[in-house]
Scaffold this motif. Structure first.
Motif, short mmCIF file in Angstrom:
data_model
loop_
_atom_site.label_atom_id
_atom_site.label_comp_id
_atom_site.label_asym_id
_atom_site.label_seq_id
_atom_site.Cartn_x
_atom_site.Cartn_y
_atom_site.Cartn_z
N GLY A 36 0.82 -1.21 0.00
CA GLY A 36 0.00 0.00 0.00
C GLY A 36 0.85 1.26 0.00
O GLY A 36 0.52 2.24 -0.67
N GLU A 37 1.96 1.23 0.77
CA GLU A 37 2.81 2.42 0.84
C GLU A 37 3.39 2.76 -0.53
O GLU A 37 3.46 3.92 -0.92
N PHE A 68 0.70 4.15 -2.80
CA PHE A 68 0.33 5.51 -2.40
C PHE A 68 1.40 6.53 -2.76
O PHE A 68 1.13 7.52 -3.45
N PHE A 69 2.63 6.31 -2.32
CA PHE A 69 3.65 7.36 -2.48
C PHE A 69 4.14 7.48 -3.93
O PHE A 69 4.68 8.52 -4.30
N ARG A 90 2.20 7.97 -6.20
CA ARG A 90 1.30 8.97 -6.80
C ARG A 90 1.93 10.36 -6.85
O ARG A 90 1.35 11.27 -7.46
N ALA A 143 -1.26 6.03 5.25
CA ALA A 143 -0.75 6.08 3.86
C ALA A 143 -0.93 4.72 3.19
O ALA A 143 -1.39 4.63 2.04
N ARG A 144 -0.55 3.67 3.91
CA ARG A 144 -0.69 2.29 3.40
C ARG A 144 -2.16 2.00 3.04
O ARG A 144 -2.45 1.45 1.98
N LEU A 190 -4.53 4.14 2.30
CA LEU A 190 -4.93 4.94 1.13
C LEU A 190 -4.40 4.31 -0.15
O LEU A 190 -5.05 4.37 -1.20
N GLY A 191 -3.23 3.68 -0.07
CA GLY A 191 -2.67 2.98 -1.23
C GLY A 191 -3.55 1.83 -1.69
O GLY A 191 -3.50 1.42 -2.86
N HIS A 192 -4.35 1.28 -0.78
CA HIS A 192 -5.29 0.20 -1.13
C HIS A 192 -6.68 0.75 -1.47
O HIS A 192 -7.62 -0.04 -1.61
N PHE A 217 -6.51 15.21 0.94
CA PHE A 217 -7.34 14.13 0.36
C PHE A 217 -8.69 14.06 1.07
O PHE A 217 -9.03 13.05 1.69
N ASP A 246 -11.03 11.04 0.80
CA ASP A 246 -10.60 9.75 1.34
C ASP A 246 -10.26 9.79 2.83
O ASP A 246 -10.22 8.75 3.47
#
Lengths: 205, 205
Positions: A79-80, A83-84, A86, B57-58, B60-62, B87, B90
């Protein structure tokens, strides 16, 4: 609860808080040095990498430029990373090419992958345009001696003076602890995994 | 270093990694439960809040939806707030209205601010559309009994089954540790602040 009791509790609370504020104010007044710091998070507990990524978010909130190199991890999407990635203008993000070492079982390939990742990391540690560098799970690569700790401490010592560096992973070597400004040991009190709960997206992945 | 020596080291490495992989594979095979987890980060070391924000953050990555309530902190702007407020679709982000308690020295005002923040937190813990809830520094509010820990553990027990909750702050009460799935104690090995270095943007702020 009587009014008298409340007043007494309030007075005690005020006095305790007054003393605490004096202590904190004094500590803040004495902490005047402004420079980049090296933060190491180690131990077996959950939170080492996530604290590194939290500092990345914090840095981005201040408009900083960030470099990330993830060592060892690489065979699955996280996920990190999703996300990053982006924010390519603000985050230079690299993941080492191989999976966990116990997935490859090939020391030579692991050493090559770690060395290639370290070459990228070292170039970040020479770049004053990068305000914060996260070397996620570097400690594991040091533990297995895929990378020489002396090279790492030398690169930290020679880096731009305002650059922050965060290094994560269990088993941080003593030489790295000596070179760091802030070191946290994260210990397991309990872990969901031991109770049969899968690694969860957003938490571990 | 002779070729023979390299071969021996490689063979030992392969065997150690093979055993490690077998152990890890076995643990993964036995961890099959999929459900929301409660993660608590506590102790005096640096990294508790930042690990919480790393999990945000993790998540949000999902593509998860996230709720954040920051307890106690509120009188100064932080990098994490500036970043995650970018954001709004989200991340539902709230900061308690008052500064650190030793800045206010007014218990009644602190209790009211904490209770108002808890009301927002509780509504997040009832909302199945929020995948991860971060209650940053809640432990401090529990320590000072601004909020009743029994109300918190009841809300955790009644939350949507897939929702993750991360709670940070030193001095996590034992009732909360009992209710959590994963608990990490973050201990200070060393801290830059003790060496006279100011709290640095991107690291502490």
């Amino acid at each position: 609860m009587s009014t008298t009791h409340d007043d007494g509790a309030d007075a005690r609370h005020r006095e305790r808080m007054r003393r605490k504020k004096a202590l904190v104010d004094d500590k803040i007044a004495r902490a005047t040095i402004e420079r980049g710091v090296v933060v190491v998070t180690t131990g077996n507990g959950k939170g080492k990498s996530s604290s590194g990524f939290g500092m990345v978010a914090r840095a981005l909130g201040h408009g900083f430029k960030v470099g990330v190199v993830q060592f060892i991890k690489g065979s699955f999407a996280t996920g990190e990373e999703a996300f990053f990635r982006r924010f390519p203008d603000d985050v230079d993000y690299h993941v080492m090419g191989e999976g966990y070492t116990w997935e490859t079982q090939d020391r030579e390939r692991d050493v090559q992958a770690a060395q290639a990742a370290w070459t990228i990391a070292r170039s970040m540690l020479e770049n004053p345009a990068i305000d914060l560098v996260l070397l996620d799970e570097l400690n594991i690569a040091l533990k297995y001696r895929y990378i020489d700790v002396g090279q790492v401490t030398a690169a930290l010592a020679a880096r731009p003076p305002l650059q922050h560096v965060v290094i994560t992973g269990r088993a941080a070597p003593p030489e790295l602890v000596d070179a760091a400004d802030t070191v946290t040991e994260m210990n397991v009190v309990k872990h969901a995994f031991a109770a049969g709960i899968k690694a969860q997206k957003g938490i571990e992945l």
